[in-house]
Scaffold this active site. Structure first.
Site, PDB file in Angstrom:
ATOM      1  N   GLN A  88      41.285  21.696  66.780  1.00 46.96           N
ATOM      2  CA  GLN A  88      42.232  21.884  65.678  1.00 46.96           C
ATOM      3  C   GLN A  88      41.477  21.796  64.360  1.00 46.96           C
ATOM      4  O   GLN A  88      42.027  22.048  63.303  1.00 46.96           O
ATOM      5  CB  GLN A  88      43.296  20.793  65.695  1.00 46.96           C
ATOM      6  CG  GLN A  88      44.123  20.756  66.955  1.00 46.96           C
ATOM      7  CD  GLN A  88      44.902  19.451  67.038  1.00 46.96           C
ATOM      8  OE1 GLN A  88      45.947  19.301  66.429  1.00 46.96           O
ATOM      9  NE2 GLN A  88      44.374  18.493  67.786  1.00 46.96           N
ATOM     10  N   HIS A  90      43.126  26.430  64.490  1.00 45.57           N
ATOM     11  CA  HIS A  90      43.593  26.509  63.092  1.00 45.57           C
ATOM     12  C   HIS A  90      42.644  27.289  62.192  1.00 45.57           C
ATOM     13  O   HIS A  90      42.778  27.233  60.971  1.00 45.57           O
ATOM     14  CB  HIS A  90      43.804  25.085  62.533  1.00 45.57           C
ATOM     15  CG  HIS A  90      44.931  24.359  63.200  1.00 45.57           C
ATOM     16  ND1 HIS A  90      45.010  22.984  63.266  1.00 45.57           N
ATOM     17  CD2 HIS A  90      46.047  24.823  63.834  1.00 45.57           C
ATOM     18  CE1 HIS A  90      46.114  22.638  63.907  1.00 45.57           C
ATOM     19  NE2 HIS A  90      46.751  23.726  64.266  1.00 45.57           N
ATOM     20  N   ASN A 139      40.508   7.676  71.876  1.00 47.30           N
ATOM     21  CA  ASN A 139      41.156   7.412  70.584  1.00 47.30           C
ATOM     22  C   ASN A 139      41.223   5.896  70.392  1.00 47.30           C
ATOM     23  O   ASN A 139      41.575   5.180  71.332  1.00 47.30           O
ATOM     24  CB  ASN A 139      42.587   8.010  70.601  1.00 47.30           C
ATOM     25  CG  ASN A 139      43.170   8.179  69.205  1.00 47.30           C
ATOM     26  OD1 ASN A 139      43.045   7.299  68.356  1.00 47.30           O
ATOM     27  ND2 ASN A 139      43.813   9.306  68.964  1.00 47.30           N
ATOM     28  N   GLY A 173      40.517  12.242  69.642  1.00 48.64           N
ATOM     29  CA  GLY A 173      40.910  12.064  68.235  1.00 48.64           C
ATOM     30  C   GLY A 173      42.040  12.935  67.743  1.00 48.64           C
ATOM     31  O   GLY A 173      41.909  13.578  66.705  1.00 48.64           O
ATOM     32  N   CYS A 192      42.790  43.360  51.207  1.00 46.60           N
ATOM     33  CA  CYS A 192      42.314  44.368  52.172  1.00 46.60           C
ATOM     34  C   CYS A 192      42.001  43.766  53.538  1.00 46.60           C
ATOM     35  O   CYS A 192      41.635  44.486  54.462  1.00 46.60           O
ATOM     36  CB  CYS A 192      41.086  45.096  51.627  1.00 46.60           C
ATOM     37  SG  CYS A 192      39.576  44.100  51.596  1.00 46.60           S
ATOM     38  N   ALA A 203      35.218   7.841  68.774  1.00 49.06           N
ATOM     39  CA  ALA A 203      34.699   8.969  69.548  1.00 49.06           C
ATOM     40  C   ALA A 203      33.181   8.878  69.765  1.00 49.06           C
ATOM     41  O   ALA A 203      32.695   9.060  70.890  1.00 49.06           O
ATOM     42  CB  ALA A 203      35.052  10.274  68.852  1.00 49.06           C
TER      43      ALA A 203
HETATM   44  P1  NAD Z   1      45.226  14.349  63.903  1.00 47.95           P
HETATM   45  O1  NAD Z   1      46.364  14.711  64.748  1.00 47.95           O
HETATM   46  O2  NAD Z   1      44.063  15.263  63.959  1.00 47.95           O
HETATM   47  O3  NAD Z   1      44.820  12.815  64.338  1.00 47.95           O
HETATM   48  C1  NAD Z   1      43.769  12.029  63.983  1.00 47.95           C
HETATM   49  C2  NAD Z   1      43.586  11.051  65.168  1.00 47.95           C
HETATM   50  O4  NAD Z   1      42.264  10.587  65.182  1.00 47.95           O
HETATM   51  C3  NAD Z   1      44.474   9.801  65.152  1.00 47.95           C
HETATM   52  O5  NAD Z   1      45.148   9.665  66.398  1.00 47.95           O
HETATM   53  C4  NAD Z   1      43.476   8.631  64.997  1.00 47.95           C
HETATM   54  O6  NAD Z   1      43.863   7.449  65.679  1.00 47.95           O
HETATM   55  C5  NAD Z   1      42.244   9.230  65.590  1.00 47.95           C
HETATM   56  N1  NAD Z   1      40.972   8.657  65.142  1.00 47.95           N
HETATM   57  C6  NAD Z   1      40.666   8.067  63.957  1.00 47.95           C
HETATM   58  N2  NAD Z   1      39.370   7.710  63.920  1.00 47.95           N
HETATM   59  C7  NAD Z   1      38.837   8.080  65.119  1.00 47.95           C
HETATM   60  C8  NAD Z   1      37.539   7.995  65.691  1.00 47.95           C
HETATM   61  N3  NAD Z   1      36.505   7.440  65.037  1.00 47.95           N
HETATM   62  N4  NAD Z   1      37.349   8.480  66.947  1.00 47.95           N
HETATM   63  C9  NAD Z   1      38.382   9.041  67.636  1.00 47.95           C
HETATM   64  N5  NAD Z   1      39.624   9.152  67.140  1.00 47.95           N
HETATM   65  C10 NAD Z   1      39.857   8.679  65.896  1.00 47.95           C
HETATM   66  O7  NAD Z   1      45.709  14.070  62.482  1.00 47.95           O
HETATM   67  P2  NAD Z   1      45.725  14.724  61.065  1.00 47.95           P
HETATM   68  O8  NAD Z   1      44.606  14.219  60.272  1.00 47.95           O
HETATM   69  O9  NAD Z   1      47.101  14.552  60.583  1.00 47.95           O
HETATM   70  O10 NAD Z   1      45.449  16.277  61.262  1.00 47.95           O
HETATM   71  C11 NAD Z   1      46.345  17.278  61.054  1.00 47.95           C
HETATM   72  C12 NAD Z   1      45.667  18.602  61.347  1.00 47.95           C
HETATM   73  O11 NAD Z   1      44.658  18.858  60.383  1.00 47.95           O
HETATM   74  C13 NAD Z   1      44.977  18.614  62.692  1.00 47.95           C
HETATM   75  O12 NAD Z   1      45.095  19.901  63.195  1.00 47.95           O
HETATM   76  C14 NAD Z   1      43.553  18.310  62.335  1.00 47.95           C
HETATM   77  O13 NAD Z   1      42.636  18.768  63.279  1.00 47.95           O
HETATM   78  C15 NAD Z   1      43.400  19.011  60.965  1.00 47.95           C
HETATM   79  N6  NAD Z   1      42.338  18.331  60.198  1.00 47.95           N
HETATM   80  C16 NAD Z   1      41.069  18.763  60.413  1.00 47.95           C
HETATM   81  C17 NAD Z   1      40.017  18.103  59.811  1.00 47.95           C
HETATM   82  C18 NAD Z   1      38.626  18.601  60.098  1.00 47.95           C
HETATM   83  O14 NAD Z   1      38.418  19.806  60.227  1.00 47.95           O
HETATM   84  N7  NAD Z   1      37.674  17.693  60.240  1.00 47.95           N
HETATM   85  C19 NAD Z   1      40.247  16.998  58.980  1.00 47.95           C
HETATM   86  C20 NAD Z   1      41.572  16.600  58.760  1.00 47.95           C
HETATM   87  C21 NAD Z   1      42.619  17.266  59.415  1.00 47.95           C
END
Ligand code: NAD
Length: 257
Positions: A104, A122, A217, A191, A133, A236
C-alpha cells in the site's frame, strides 16, 4: 524458548514449507526507515493537512498543494532508505520463497531494497502523470525546483502517480493483487492497520482462499483477531531479521540432513 521465539520458529516453518508466499505491506514497514504512518499521534496528518491530497483542492490550488506534497513525499520521503524488513523481503524473493510483494506504500523502498515483483496498490511517488495528456514521467525527468511542475509536452499540471483521496485503485495492481492473494498458501501482513479500503480486502481474500496468515505488527490490527493465524508482535525490522535467521538455520540443517 520464549513464547515469541516459538511463534517465530512456527512462522519460519510455514514459510520454508510454503509453495506460494506473498507479502502484503503497509505504512508500518517503513516506520523504521524514518517515514511515519499517516494516522496516529505522530502520524503525518498530525503535522500536515490531508486536504493537499484531495483532487479538487490540488487542481484549485496547485502551487500550495505541490509545496506541501514536495516537502512530504519528495524532500522527506526522498531521504529514506530501506530498513532490515525491506532487505529481508528482497532476500526472500532472491531465495525463491517469496513470489511477490503487494504494497500500500508509495515510497519505492521495496524496489530500492531489491524486490522485482511489487504490486503497488496505491501507486508510487517516483512516477508522475500529466493531468491533461496522461503521459507518464519518471522522477528523474521532472524538475521539482520549479513548482507546480508542468508537462514538457502539453504544459498540463503534473500529479504524483499515487492515488489521491477518492481516486480508484490502479486496475493492473488491483487484479494482480487479487490473483496473488488467491495463489498464496502463506500470506505475510507487515505493518498495516487493516483500516484502508479496498486494500484491506486483499488479506481477507487470501484467508478465504486457504492461506495461512502471519502478521507482523507491534500492535493489534483489524486482522489480528479476525484472520491472523500467527501474530508476531514487534517492530518489522527486528521481527523480520529474527524470522530470516530462523529460516536460514532451518534451511542449513535440512541441507546437512
Ligand atoms: P496503515 O494501515 O498503513 O498502518 C500502520 C500500521 O503500522 C499500524 O498498525 C501500526 O501499529 C504499524 N506499525 C507501526 N510501527 C511499526 C513497525 N515498526 N513495524 C511494523 N508495524 C508497525 O496506516 P496509515 O498510516 O493510516 O496508512 C494509510 C495508507 O497510507 C496506507 O495505504 C499506507 O500504506 C499509506 N501510507 C504509506 C506510507 C509510505 O509509503 N511509507 C506512509 C504513510 C501512509
Amino acid at each position: 524458548m520464549e513464547n515469541s521465539d516459538n511463534k517465530i520458529s512456527q512462522a519460519a516453518d510455514k514459510i520454508m514449507n510454503s509453495r506460494h508466499l506473498v507479502a502484503f505491506t503497509g505504512a508500518g514497514i517503513s516506520v523504521e526507515s524514518g517515514i511515519p504512518s499517516f494516522r496516529g499521534e505522530d502520524g503525518l496528518w498530525s503535522k500536515y493537512d490531508p486536504q493537499v491530497l484531495e483532487l479538487s483542492h490540488f487542481h484549485q490550488y496547485p502551487l500550495e498543494s505541490w509545496t506541501v506534497i514536495k516537502e512530504i513525499f519528495y524532500d522527506f520521503f526522498g531521504e529514506a532508505r530501506p530498513n532490515p524488513a525491506h532487505v529481508v523481503l528482497a532476500d526472500l524473493e532472491k531465495s525463491g520463497l517469496l513470489k511477490c510483494v503487494i504494497t500500500q506504500n508509495i515510497d519505492n523502498l521495496h524496489q530500492t531494497a531489491g524486490n522485482t515483483v511489487v504490486h503497488e496498490f496505491h501507486g508510487n511517488s517516483h512516477n508522475l502523470v500529466c493531468t491533461k495528456c496522461k503521459r507518464h514521467f519518471g522522477l528523474a525527468e521532472v524538475n521539482l525546483d520549479v513548482l507546480p511542475p508542468k508537462c514538457g509536452l502539453c504544459q498540463g499540471l503534473l500529479k504524483p502517480d499515487f492515488i489521491f483521496f477518492g481516486e480508484g485503485i490502479p486496475q493492473q495492481a488491483y487484479q494482480a493483487s487479487h490473483i496473488a492473494a488467491e495463489k498464496a498458501d502463506v500470506f505475510l501482513i507487515i505493518g498495516s492497520t487493516g483500516e484502508v479500503s479496498p486494500a484491506n480486502q486483499i488479506p481477507v481474500h487470501a484467508k478465504n482462499t486457504g492461506a495461512t496468515i502471519i502478521e507482523v505488527n507491534p500492535e493489534k490490527s483489524r486482522y489480528t483477531s479476525y484472520i491472523t493465524d500467527i501474530h508476531l508482535k514487534g517492530k518489522a525490522g527486528e521481527i523480520m531479521t529474527k524470522l530470516m535467521e530462523q529460516i536460514s538455520i532451518k534451511l542449513k540443517s535440512k541441507v546437512i540432513k
